[in-house]
Design a protein around this motif. Structure first.
Motif, PDB file in Angstrom:
ATOM      1  N   ARG A   1      40.234  13.572  46.203  1.00  0.00           N
ATOM      2  CA  ARG A   1      40.626  12.457  47.072  1.00  0.00           C
ATOM      3  C   ARG A   1      41.739  12.891  48.034  1.00  0.00           C
ATOM      4  O   ARG A   1      41.724  12.546  49.208  1.00  0.00           O
ATOM      5  CB  ARG A   1      41.076  11.284  46.189  1.00  0.00           C
TER       6      ARG A   1
ATOM      7  N   PRO B   1      37.244  20.985  57.495  1.00  0.00           N
ATOM      8  CA  PRO B   1      36.115  20.558  56.678  1.00  0.00           C
ATOM      9  C   PRO B   1      36.324  20.907  55.200  1.00  0.00           C
ATOM     10  O   PRO B   1      36.731  22.024  54.876  1.00  0.00           O
ATOM     11  CB  PRO B   1      34.936  21.323  57.267  1.00  0.00           C
TER      12      PRO B   1
ATOM     13  N   ASP C   1      38.810  27.748  58.000  1.00  0.00           N
ATOM     14  CA  ASP C   1      37.531  27.173  58.399  1.00  0.00           C
ATOM     15  C   ASP C   1      36.942  26.222  57.366  1.00  0.00           C
ATOM     16  O   ASP C   1      36.123  25.374  57.703  1.00  0.00           O
ATOM     17  CB  ASP C   1      36.541  28.310  58.673  1.00  0.00           C
ATOM     18  N   MET C   2      37.325  26.354  56.108  1.00  0.00           N
ATOM     19  CA  MET C   2      36.753  25.491  55.071  1.00  0.00           C
ATOM     20  C   MET C   2      37.714  25.430  53.900  1.00  0.00           C
ATOM     21  O   MET C   2      38.328  26.431  53.545  1.00  0.00           O
ATOM     22  CB  MET C   2      35.415  26.055  54.599  1.00  0.00           C
TER      23      MET C   2
ATOM     24  N   THR D   1      42.460  18.161  57.688  1.00  0.00           N
ATOM     25  CA  THR D   1      41.889  18.162  59.031  1.00  0.00           C
ATOM     26  C   THR D   1      40.861  19.294  59.152  1.00  0.00           C
ATOM     27  O   THR D   1      40.306  19.518  60.209  1.00  0.00           O
ATOM     28  CB  THR D   1      42.983  18.358  60.091  1.00  0.00           C
TER      29      THR D   1
ATOM     30  N   ASP E   1      44.138  23.839  60.352  1.00  0.00           N
ATOM     31  CA  ASP E   1      42.805  23.977  60.949  1.00  0.00           C
ATOM     32  C   ASP E   1      42.732  25.052  62.020  1.00  0.00           C
ATOM     33  O   ASP E   1      41.660  25.485  62.396  1.00  0.00           O
ATOM     34  CB  ASP E   1      42.281  22.635  61.459  1.00  0.00           C
TER      35      ASP E   1
ATOM     36  N   GLN F   1      28.766  16.282  48.327  1.00  0.00           N
ATOM     37  CA  GLN F   1      28.608  15.689  49.643  1.00  0.00           C
ATOM     38  C   GLN F   1      27.347  16.238  50.252  1.00  0.00           C
ATOM     39  O   GLN F   1      26.690  17.092  49.665  1.00  0.00           O
ATOM     40  CB  GLN F   1      29.806  15.997  50.497  1.00  0.00           C
ATOM     41  N   LYS F   2      26.982  15.759  51.414  1.00  0.00           N
ATOM     42  CA  LYS F   2      25.662  16.066  51.943  1.00  0.00           C
ATOM     43  C   LYS F   2      25.657  17.110  53.042  1.00  0.00           C
ATOM     44  O   LYS F   2      24.594  17.617  53.398  1.00  0.00           O
ATOM     45  CB  LYS F   2      25.014  14.773  52.431  1.00  0.00           C
ATOM     46  N   LEU F   3      26.825  17.431  53.600  1.00  0.00           N
ATOM     47  CA  LEU F   3      26.839  18.390  54.695  1.00  0.00           C
ATOM     48  C   LEU F   3      27.013  19.816  54.184  1.00  0.00           C
ATOM     49  O   LEU F   3      27.682  20.051  53.181  1.00  0.00           O
ATOM     50  CB  LEU F   3      27.965  18.069  55.679  1.00  0.00           C
ATOM     51  N   HIS F   4      26.394  20.744  54.899  1.00  0.00           N
ATOM     52  CA  HIS F   4      26.572  22.181  54.702  1.00  0.00           C
ATOM     53  C   HIS F   4      25.916  22.693  53.432  1.00  0.00           C
ATOM     54  O   HIS F   4      25.067  23.562  53.496  1.00  0.00           O
ATOM     55  CB  HIS F   4      28.062  22.550  54.716  1.00  0.00           C
TER      56      HIS F   4
ATOM     57  N   ILE G   1      34.703  20.823  51.213  1.00  0.00           N
ATOM     58  CA  ILE G   1      33.525  20.663  50.362  1.00  0.00           C
ATOM     59  C   ILE G   1      33.967  19.901  49.113  1.00  0.00           C
ATOM     60  O   ILE G   1      34.569  20.482  48.196  1.00  0.00           O
ATOM     61  CB  ILE G   1      32.929  22.022  49.972  1.00  0.00           C
TER      62      ILE G   1
ATOM     63  N   ALA H   1      40.151  14.849  50.762  1.00  0.00           N
ATOM     64  CA  ALA H   1      39.381  14.004  51.686  1.00  0.00           C
ATOM     65  C   ALA H   1      40.314  13.270  52.635  1.00  0.00           C
ATOM     66  O   ALA H   1      40.035  13.130  53.822  1.00  0.00           O
ATOM     67  CB  ALA H   1      38.514  13.014  50.912  1.00  0.00           C
ATOM     68  N   GLU H   2      41.440  12.815  52.102  1.00  0.00           N
ATOM     69  CA  GLU H   2      42.331  11.988  52.914  1.00  0.00           C
ATOM     70  C   GLU H   2      43.228  12.802  53.827  1.00  0.00           C
ATOM     71  O   GLU H   2      43.552  12.374  54.927  1.00  0.00           O
ATOM     72  CB  GLU H   2      43.174  11.086  52.008  1.00  0.00           C
TER      73      GLU H   2
END
Lengths: 419, 419
Positions: A211, A220, A199-200, A218, A195, A391-394, A222, A214-215
């Motif tokens: 998965r 962000p 940045d992404m 650290t 991190d 997902q809902k962000l960005h 997508i 996601a787990e």
């Protein structure tokens, strides 16, 4: 060891990102055309490297479909290179200023779109992705760290080498594009925690990879590309026009995320419609997994009984779950329970029912009287597709170039203090 | 046990979110005013519960500043309730349609802003945040799960009870706002993994909490609120006007994230300017930690020598790091190395230098001739502030109501299939 290696990749990517951030649109255009030439010049090496990968895949007994995915012959490489021109032609999303305003205290404030910085992309054995992602990242002024499938490592190394040669020829740091050159899985976990520099993260792969990201990440991430997609056939649908849409959603390309997984049928039309639909599906080789009512209505077909896993399954094959529902409300409740938030559709000619469905279903893409297969950056007119976000962000749904940007606030005062 | 509890909170929040998603702006206005009345009606209970928290904090020997933060007396509660009207007056960001277009295939496509769904907010011992966040979440049609500091648990329980009473009176599910009523820290870790139900986590707290969320969350997290902020004093700055801006940035409110941490001074003006600045800083009680050149130029002041930690420190106090730099390029390199990406400023009257700094520095907010203290939702005219993001995805810098929204794609065809 892997830590030092990744730290170095990260530092190099971050340093390169500063050199890319303020390139003009014209410079980025010329950079991409230089890369296209460099890839063309290295075509023989790339095709030869790919032949090694294909030979190894054959020797390892990989499936034909898998081998076809990783094949990059002269013709396919030419198409990949030609695609660069399409990205070059897209508008540059960097440097747009918006929400400009003069504040009461005299400060002039705006937001300006800027590159994200460094993007990490993890993908499977498709060598074309190496070029696609590098080109989209550079088009938006981002540095990128690539991690492709191990089955295409030779191809990816040859492609990355040609891309980096093009970048260096243009006078920019070749570390703007870096490929992780070691198939060790620990490097994926390490990348997800970089991190300080990245940045992404964009994982382009199946649910296990999603998965894992996601787990462990650290950074962000997508998430995307997992679609348990529904189509609700309302009692007010024009049944004579519905079959072609359902067939299209299910069979046009069953292995992709926007293909149909579950058909929900209003009980009042199920008895009339399901037999004719089953005939059409059967002719296309589709296996039906149905609820009890579906089984009852289709005695002439080998309907597999649905169990508790059925409606939570993304088929990625010529299988379709079918459930008879009481009404649109039950259809929406079913979707809310089982959907992965990708794409859902309703077929109806009744405006209030359509409005209700479009308002209440909250997936990335909601369709009225259209196939779920349209959820795609190209189809939506975005010109390019980085991934499909669930997902809902960005970014949500098909991600175009704008998803590779962020913004910064710029404020100009006159030696202004806050009171 | 904690798992079951959190699963239940999550399910309830998700169910409530569906009831909120399509409320009209007028309904949300009336809902918030009902909550304001409910809080007013429960004022005595809330103030009494807060008195318990304050008494416990005094008994535990907490610092006066900390106790002041958790105090919610009648007057402060009245102000918190009055603030609800300000949120009510803001435009509703939900339901805006944009990027509408008619595709060649006849599909009408647009994006529509919708609520995120369920938001989890983790915060410290400030009871006003319980009301602020609940109100901002409901204004944008989101359900919220709140986890406040253990020192204000009684206050938060009383506030949440009143808020939920208001929601129920209005005829909506009270689980739209839920408070974790147990100080067990395992519940924070559990909340961070509740990705089945929670769409976004907002940690409002110090660097430990931010790090915990980055490492443990499987849900997208908005990191923020950590600011190592820089101001570069260029040789072309109007020195007679610079001191007031530097003092403002450092001393107006030294404990917040947009306060100045490091001053970078161009070498050509350091000898002339630093002594007068040091006098002004000293008069304000500011301690200087300086590089060797700063120490040499300020023999009359007790300048603490900078070590390798100095410039990586967010002071949150009346301490200022000062470093003399060769030019704007060295200033930018320093910022790139040490900045947390929050807010940076340049003071100069030279347009090319200003342009270069504004382009090359990529923090959430970049200022020319203004104090870093302006990085704030209220100051930026956003009307409300959810948090200040220092990451690059979804929202950057001060987050207003729009940061609590996402969008969905709506597509209307005429029984349209993909060809």
């Amino acid at each position: 060891m892997t830590d030092t290696y990744l730290q170095q990749l990260g530092q190099q990517a971050k340093a390169a990102s500063f050199a890319l951030a303020n390139l003009s649109a014209a410079d980025k255009r010329d950079l991409l055309m230089t890369i296209a030439s460099s890839l063309q010049a290295a075509a023989d090496d790339i095709v030869a490297a790919n032949a090694q990968d294909v030979a190894a895949a054959n020797a390892a007994g990989l499936e034909a479909a898998m081998i076809d995915r990783l094949l990059l012959d002269e013709k396919r490489l030419a198409a990949v290179i030609a695609d660069i021109s399409n990205v070059v032609a897209l508008p540059d999303p960097i440097g747009r200023e918006f929400d400009s305003r003069l504040l009461d205290n005299g400060i002039r404030l705006c937001r300006r779109t800027v590159p994200l910085g460094v993007i990490g992309v993890i993908y499977e054995a498709r060598p074309n992705v190496t070029v696609d992602i590098a080109v989209l990242a550079l088009k938006t002024g981002n540095a990128v760290i690539l991690r492709g499938g191990k089955e295409t490592l030779n191809s990816n190394l040859a492609l990355a080498k040609a891309i980096r040669t093009g970048i260096a020829e243009f006078g920019l740091p070749e570390d703007a594009v870096q490929l992780i050159d070691n198939p060790d899985r620990a490097l994926v976990s390490g990348l997800l925690k970089l991190d300080q520099y990245v940045d992404m993260i964009v994982p382009r792969g199946g649910s296990k990879l999603q998965r894992l990201c996601a787990e462990q990440a650290t950074i962000p991430v997508i998430l995307g590309g997992i679609g348990i997609c529904h189509l609700y056939l309302d009692k007010a649908a024009d049944l004579s026009r519905s079959t072609s849409v359902i067939i299209n959603a299910k069979v046009q390309r069953p292995t992709v995320c926007n293909a149909l997984d579950t058909l929900l049928v209003h009980q009042e039309v199920a008895e009339q419609y399901l037999p004719q639909l089953a005939a059409a599906l059967s002719a296309e080789g589709v296996t039906i997994v149905g609820c009890e009512e579906t089984q009852r209505l289709l005695p002439a077909y080998e309907v597999r009984p649905a169990d508790e896993e059925t409606f939570a399954t993304e088929w990625l094959s010529l299988t379709l779950g079918i459930k008879v529902v009481a009404d649109v409300t039950e259809a929406i409740a079913h979707i809310r329970q089982y959907s992965s938030g990708h794409s859902e559709a309703i077929l109806t000619d009744d405006i209030p029912t359509a409005t209700y469905f479009m308002n209440e279903v909250n997936s990335a893409a909601v369709y009225l009287n259209a196939s779920t297969r349209f959820t795609d950056g190209g189809q939506f007119g975005l010109g390019a597709e980085v991934a499909v976000s669930t997902q809902k962000l960005h970014a949500r749904g098909p991600m175009g170039l704008e998803a590779l940007t962020t913004y910064k606030w710029l404020a100009v005062g006159d030696y202004t203090s806050r009171s």
